[in-house]
Scaffold this motif. Structure first.
Motif, PDB file in Angstrom:
ATOM      1  N   VAL A 136     -45.114 -37.383 -48.181  1.00  0.00           N
ATOM      2  CA  VAL A 136     -45.979 -36.313 -48.676  1.00  0.00           C
ATOM      3  C   VAL A 136     -47.330 -36.890 -49.075  1.00  0.00           C
ATOM      4  CG1 VAL A 136     -46.257 -34.629 -50.534  1.00  0.00           C
ATOM      5  CG2 VAL A 136     -44.071 -34.836 -49.366  1.00  0.00           C
ATOM      6  N   LYS A 137     -47.358 -38.050 -49.695  1.00  0.00           N
ATOM      7  CA  LYS A 137     -48.606 -38.707 -50.078  1.00  0.00           C
ATOM      8  C   LYS A 137     -49.451 -39.007 -48.841  1.00  0.00           C
ATOM      9  CE  LYS A 137     -47.646 -41.371 -54.217  1.00  0.00           C
ATOM     10  NZ  LYS A 137     -47.510 -42.746 -54.706  1.00  0.00           N
ATOM     11  N   ALA A 138     -48.784 -39.529 -47.814  1.00  0.00           N
ATOM     12  CA  ALA A 138     -49.512 -39.876 -46.587  1.00  0.00           C
ATOM     13  C   ALA A 138     -50.102 -38.639 -45.928  1.00  0.00           C
ATOM     14  CB  ALA A 138     -48.583 -40.601 -45.621  1.00  0.00           C
ATOM     15  N   ILE A 139     -49.328 -37.541 -45.910  1.00  0.00           N
ATOM     16  CA  ILE A 139     -49.821 -36.307 -45.282  1.00  0.00           C
ATOM     17  C   ILE A 139     -50.988 -35.746 -46.082  1.00  0.00           C
ATOM     18  CG2 ILE A 139     -49.212 -33.919 -44.737  1.00  0.00           C
ATOM     19  CD1 ILE A 139     -46.431 -34.969 -43.988  1.00  0.00           C
ATOM     20  N   ARG A 140     -50.866 -35.760 -47.424  1.00  0.00           N
ATOM     21  CA  ARG A 140     -51.964 -35.260 -48.260  1.00  0.00           C
ATOM     22  C   ARG A 140     -53.214 -36.118 -48.085  1.00  0.00           C
ATOM     23  NH1 ARG A 140     -48.458 -33.972 -53.637  1.00  0.00           N
ATOM     24  NH2 ARG A 140     -47.640 -31.984 -52.911  1.00  0.00           N
ATOM     25  N   HIS A 141     -53.030 -37.404 -47.960  1.00  0.00           N
ATOM     26  CA  HIS A 141     -54.160 -38.301 -47.773  1.00  0.00           C
ATOM     27  C   HIS A 141     -54.862 -38.033 -46.432  1.00  0.00           C
ATOM     28  CE1 HIS A 141     -56.633 -41.885 -47.981  1.00  0.00           C
ATOM     29  NE2 HIS A 141     -56.154 -42.273 -46.791  1.00  0.00           N
ATOM     30  N   LEU A 142     -54.061 -37.802 -45.381  1.00  0.00           N
ATOM     31  CA  LEU A 142     -54.646 -37.564 -44.059  1.00  0.00           C
ATOM     32  C   LEU A 142     -55.320 -36.210 -43.957  1.00  0.00           C
ATOM     33  CD1 LEU A 142     -51.846 -39.076 -41.780  1.00  0.00           C
ATOM     34  CD2 LEU A 142     -54.111 -40.023 -42.232  1.00  0.00           C
ATOM     35  N   THR A 143     -54.791 -35.198 -44.670  1.00  0.00           N
ATOM     36  CA  THR A 143     -55.391 -33.868 -44.591  1.00  0.00           C
ATOM     37  C   THR A 143     -56.550 -33.718 -45.554  1.00  0.00           C
ATOM     38  OG1 THR A 143     -53.773 -33.025 -46.145  1.00  0.00           O
ATOM     39  CG2 THR A 143     -53.294 -32.751 -43.788  1.00  0.00           C
ATOM     40  N   GLY A 144     -56.732 -34.655 -46.487  1.00  0.00           N
ATOM     41  CA  GLY A 144     -57.865 -34.621 -47.380  1.00  0.00           C
ATOM     42  C   GLY A 144     -57.633 -33.806 -48.646  1.00  0.00           C
ATOM     43  N   GLU A 145     -56.404 -33.513 -49.014  1.00  0.00           N
ATOM     44  CA  GLU A 145     -56.104 -32.750 -50.242  1.00  0.00           C
ATOM     45  C   GLU A 145     -56.124 -33.622 -51.458  1.00  0.00           C
ATOM     46  OE1 GLU A 145     -52.497 -30.552 -49.821  1.00  0.00           O
ATOM     47  OE2 GLU A 145     -53.186 -29.531 -48.073  1.00  0.00           O
TER      48      GLU A 145
END
Length: 145
Positions: A136-145
């Protein structure tokens, strides 16, 4: 010259038609016919110049100059010859037989093979071993949230 006298006639008729088309409403019929005859003659003579220029432009390069006649035969044959190295090869084989088959070049190859260590890159993480929070951290980091 390029073409025949028929091209001159066609070019002259083209000039006549242009003259008639542009002067039919402005001039009497006699003046129009006289000017169209002059146009035919002018375009007929002008066609000779056009044909001469086109013949010069479209002439193949082999017929343009006579300088190619001097170079006949040059560049038409390829003569390959390898140097005779049999004496060097025999000397090298004799030196290998006298040394017992071991040469300094093979020893250096053996030392280089011992010193070689293959590249060992770090292992990449797979998604099976990671925790859901890390994903979840990686996805949030990639999407810019």
């Amino acid at each position: 010259m390029l073409g025949t006298w028929r091209w001159n006639v066609v070019f002259g008729i083209f000039g006549t038609v242009l003259t008639v088309a542009f002067s039919i409403g402005n001039n009497p019929i006699v003046v129009m016919l006289l000017r169209s005859m002059y146009a035919f003659i002018a375009f007929f003579v002008l066609a000779y110049g056009v044909r001469a220029i086109l013949a010069y432009i479209l002439q193949p390069p082999s017929l343009v100059g006579d300088s190619l006649e001097d170079n006949d035969g040059k560049g038409t044959q390829l003569d390959l010859k390898t140097p005779d190295e049999s004496a060097d090869l025999n000397a090298m084989l004799k030196s290998q037989l006298q040394d017992g088959g071991a040469s300094p070049t093979t020893d250096s190859h053996n030392n280089a093979a011992v010193d070689f260590k293959p590249l060992s890159p770090p292992q990449l993480l797979s998604t099976k071993n990671t925790q859901p929070e890390e994903l979840v951290k990686a996805i949030r980091h990639l999407t810019g949230e």
